[in-house]
Design an enzyme around this catalytic site. Structure first.
Site, PDB file in Angstrom:
ATOM      1  N   GLU A 158       2.146   9.611  -0.753  1.00 20.31           N
ATOM      2  CA  GLU A 158       1.591   9.992   0.643  1.00 20.31           C
ATOM      3  C   GLU A 158       2.724   9.764   1.727  1.00 20.31           C
ATOM      4  O   GLU A 158       2.567   9.245   2.740  1.00 20.31           O
ATOM      5  CB  GLU A 158       0.495   8.777   0.793  1.00 20.31           C
ATOM      6  CG  GLU A 158      -0.269   8.878  -0.273  1.00 20.31           C
ATOM      7  CD  GLU A 158      -1.458   7.704  -0.204  1.00 20.31           C
ATOM      8  OE1 GLU A 158      -1.499   7.008   0.811  1.00 20.31           O
ATOM      9  OE2 GLU A 158      -2.317   7.710  -0.921  1.00 20.31           O
ATOM     10  N   GLU A 263      -5.673  10.915  -9.407  1.00 22.21           N
ATOM     11  CA  GLU A 263      -6.859   9.911  -8.782  1.00 22.21           C
ATOM     12  C   GLU A 263      -8.046  10.470  -8.512  1.00 22.21           C
ATOM     13  O   GLU A 263      -8.575  10.570  -7.502  1.00 22.21           O
ATOM     14  CB  GLU A 263      -6.079   9.242  -7.407  1.00 22.21           C
ATOM     15  CG  GLU A 263      -4.705   8.598  -7.524  1.00 22.21           C
ATOM     16  CD  GLU A 263      -4.453   7.770  -6.426  1.00 22.21           C
ATOM     17  OE1 GLU A 263      -5.178   7.793  -5.652  1.00 22.21           O
ATOM     18  OE2 GLU A 263      -3.117   7.472  -6.064  1.00 22.21           O
TER      19      GLU A 263
HETATM   20  O1  G3I Z   1      -8.053  -8.616  -4.474  1.00 22.02           O
HETATM   21  C1  G3I Z   1      -8.410  -8.974  -3.398  1.00 22.02           C
HETATM   22  C2  G3I Z   1      -9.609 -10.029  -3.403  1.00 22.02           C
HETATM   23  O2  G3I Z   1      -9.010 -11.280  -3.916  1.00 22.02           O
HETATM   24  C3  G3I Z   1     -10.102 -10.204  -2.096  1.00 22.02           C
HETATM   25  O3  G3I Z   1     -11.210 -11.105  -2.072  1.00 22.02           O
HETATM   26  C4  G3I Z   1     -10.617  -8.816  -1.310  1.00 22.02           C
HETATM   27  C5  G3I Z   1     -11.298  -8.743  -0.077  1.00 22.02           C
HETATM   28  O4  G3I Z   1     -11.389  -7.557   0.412  1.00 22.02           O
HETATM   29  O5  G3I Z   1      -9.702  -8.075  -1.538  1.00 22.02           O
HETATM   30  C6  G3I Z   1      -8.966  -7.728  -2.883  1.00 22.02           C
HETATM   31  O6  G3I Z   1      -8.045  -6.941  -2.780  1.00 22.02           O
HETATM   32  C7  G3I Z   1      -8.591  -5.162  -2.397  1.00 22.02           C
HETATM   33  C8  G3I Z   1      -7.758  -4.719  -3.602  1.00 22.02           C
HETATM   34  O7  G3I Z   1      -7.925  -3.373  -3.523  1.00 22.02           O
HETATM   35  C9  G3I Z   1      -8.232  -5.006  -5.142  1.00 22.02           C
HETATM   36  O8  G3I Z   1      -9.989  -4.592  -5.036  1.00 22.02           O
HETATM   37  C10 G3I Z   1      -7.902  -5.007  -1.066  1.00 22.02           C
HETATM   38  O9  G3I Z   1      -8.563  -5.746  -0.004  1.00 22.02           O
HETATM   39  C11 G3I Z   1      -8.228  -3.593  -0.891  1.00 22.02           C
HETATM   40  O10 G3I Z   1      -7.310  -3.209   0.150  1.00 22.02           O
HETATM   41  C12 G3I Z   1      -7.404  -2.843  -2.384  1.00 22.02           C
HETATM   42  O11 G3I Z   1      -7.743  -1.504  -2.145  1.00 22.02           O
HETATM   43  C13 G3I Z   1      -6.931  -0.459  -2.835  1.00 22.02           C
HETATM   44  C14 G3I Z   1      -6.318   0.440  -1.918  1.00 22.02           C
HETATM   45  O12 G3I Z   1      -5.785   1.462  -2.641  1.00 22.02           O
HETATM   46  C15 G3I Z   1      -5.279  -0.149  -1.184  1.00 22.02           C
HETATM   47  O13 G3I Z   1      -4.071  -0.559  -1.785  1.00 22.02           O
HETATM   48  C16 G3I Z   1      -8.141   0.114  -3.908  1.00 22.02           C
HETATM   49  O14 G3I Z   1      -8.449  -0.854  -4.898  1.00 22.02           O
HETATM   50  C17 G3I Z   1      -7.345   1.326  -4.598  1.00 22.02           C
HETATM   51  O15 G3I Z   1      -8.098   1.869  -5.245  1.00 22.02           O
HETATM   52  C18 G3I Z   1      -6.641   2.244  -3.420  1.00 22.02           C
HETATM   53  O16 G3I Z   1      -5.705   3.311  -4.368  1.00 22.02           O
HETATM   54  C19 G3I Z   1      -5.184   4.209  -3.392  1.00 22.02           C
HETATM   55  C20 G3I Z   1      -4.051   4.447  -4.165  1.00 22.02           C
HETATM   56  O17 G3I Z   1      -3.271   3.392  -4.431  1.00 22.02           O
HETATM   57  C21 G3I Z   1      -3.290   5.634  -3.380  1.00 22.02           C
HETATM   58  N1  G3I Z   1      -3.945   6.811  -3.052  1.00 22.02           N
HETATM   59  C22 G3I Z   1      -5.235   6.364  -2.634  1.00 22.02           C
HETATM   60  C23 G3I Z   1      -6.061   5.284  -3.208  1.00 22.02           C
HETATM   61  C24 G3I Z   1      -7.370   5.056  -2.568  1.00 22.02           C
HETATM   62  O18 G3I Z   1      -7.299   4.578  -1.474  1.00 22.02           O
END
Ligand code: G3I
Length: 377
Positions: A158, A263
């Site tokens: 990205e 994805e």
């Molecule tokens: O693990 C913590 C948990 O302990 C906490 O209680 C909770 C509270 O919100 O958050 C949890 O972490 C979250 C994590 O996902 C695991 O579920 C984060 O807040 C959340 O920001 C994170 O989001 C991820 C996001 O990327 C940001 O990294 C999504 O799961 C993931 O599917 C998404 O994937 C991205 C790709 O890497 C790149 N392309 C876009 C795609 C979608 O955004």
């Protein structure tokens, strides 16, 4: 003559029994999406931490049955794997790689250089020398550890804005666009056999597509190895059109690189950006309009989703010679990030398996499509 009838029954029984035994020795390959497409491309899934830990045996066996490629959804992002300057956290990434190896899966690494989910120390790097030494340490250590084990990497994720220009990031600020070539060079040095990808979303939008093509051409001109382009595939029921997806696959492949759908998920609930004057920061939580199917997906939408998936896979099959892998962003609807983005706490249905991990109509449509293709060949 009176012996003929019993003899006939005896012979028939022997024949049936022998064919049963033969089937027992050579079991038919299980019906699964990975087997259906095994001649065409890998079928992958992004795994959550608990799926990497194999904490639920039913889910683990579904993953093994249906997918022959895996990506860690979050665990290899810099904030998790490299949380402070001299600390790497390899516990879950090691388990992820071991899981893939144990099941002979194609293992994809996500992601080395990404402006988001940065460890806090990385946001402090402003000096170019310090950034080069961070990138050397980060890429050498991670790619080097999994050399010969991780088959491909999202080296840069990205880096583009939607208009095709380069996105502001700590990397661009410190090094200018040189950070792109440096990342690919370091990754190739650390594991010359790994396939190296540039990965991004909205890769079917004309302006972004142009920007991505320019970016890849520049990398190729600078002499670094780029093996593929990842089109993330966070799509909707109506958009992007099949024509735009096809044009993008063709344009990217014409650069002489592999194309992977990295994805894939298809949103079935409204996007705030389609509303006139809607602002994603407005509070839509609890709104019935924005969360229309909190209990279950109506049959009519289930059918629409199934058709959309079939249309998309029909296109993928048409261009199977250009596509190396199709990875779903998650295993089942309950796991999908689309339940929490762009509005938290909604109920979305973007994947092939439902909240109980049962295959949906879309799954069967995709299998049927492959079956039809096999028959027509
Ligand atoms: O693990 C913590 C948990 O302990 C906490 O209680 C909770 C509270 O919100 O958050 C949890 O972490 C979250 C994590 O996902 C695991 O579920 C984060 O807040 C959340 O920001 C994170 O989001 C991820 C996001 O990327 C940001 O990294 C999504 O799961 C993931 O599917 C998404 O994937 C991205 C790709 O890497 C790149 N392309 C876009 C795609 C979608 O955004």
């Amino acid at each position: 003559m009176k012996f003929i009838k019993p003899l006939f029954y005896l012979l028939t029984t022997v024949l049936i029994l022998s064919s049963c035994c033969q089937n027992a020795q050579e079991p038919k390959e299980a019906l699964s999406i990975k087997n259906a497409f095994k001649e065409n491309f890998y079928i992958g899934a992004a795994l959550s931490a608990s799926q990497i830990e194999e904490s639920d045996t039913l889910v683990s066996s579904l993953i093994k049955k249906e997918f022959n490629s895996i990506t860690a959804e979050n665990m290899m992002k810099s904030m998790h794997i490299h949380p402070s300057k001299d600390t790497f956290n390899f516990e879950l990434p090691d388990k992820f790689v071991a899981l893939g190896e144990k099941n002979n899966m194609f293992i994809h690494g996500h992601t080395l250089i990404w402006h988001s989910q940065l460890a806090p120390f990385m946001t402090q790097i402003i000096d170019s020398t310090e950034m080069v030494s961070f990138m050397q340490n980060h890429i050498n250590t991670i790619v080097g550890r999994y050399k010969g084990k991780i088959n491909s990497w999202d080296v840069v994720n990205e880096a583009l804005n939607d208009d095709g220009t380069l996105r502001n990031s700590v990397f661009l600020d410190a090094l200018g666009e040189e950070f792109l070539a440096l990342a690919f060079k370091l990754a190739a040095d650390a594991d010359p056999e790994a396939e190296l990808f540039y990965n991004d979303y909205s890769m079917t939008n004309p302006a972004k597509r142009e920007g991505a093509i320019k970016l890849i051409k520049k990398l190729q001109e600078s002499g670094v190895k780029v093996d593929g382009i990842g089109m993330q595939g966070h799509w909707n029921l109506e958009t992007p059109s099949i024509e735009e997806i096809e044009k993008s696959i063709l344009d990217y492949a014409s650069l002489g690189v592999k194309v992977a759908i990295t994805e894939l998920d298809i949103t079935v609930i409204p996007s705030p950006w389609n509303l006139q004057g809607a602002d994603v920061n407005q509070n839509f939580e609890g709104s019935e309009f924005m969360n229309p199917y909190p209990e279950s997906l109506p049959d009519s939408i289930q059918t629409k989703l199934a058709k959309r998936y079939a249309d998309i896979f029909k296109l993928f099959l048409k261009h199977q010679d250009k596509i190396s892998r199709v990875t779903f962003w998650g295993v089942n609807d309950g796991q999908s990030w689309k339940n929490d983005w762009p509005i938290k706490g909604r109920t979305n249905y973007p994947l092939l398996f439902d909240r109980e991990f049962k295959p949906k109509k879309a799954y069967y449509n995709i299998l049927a499509l492959k079956e039809e293709k096999n028959k027509s060949e």
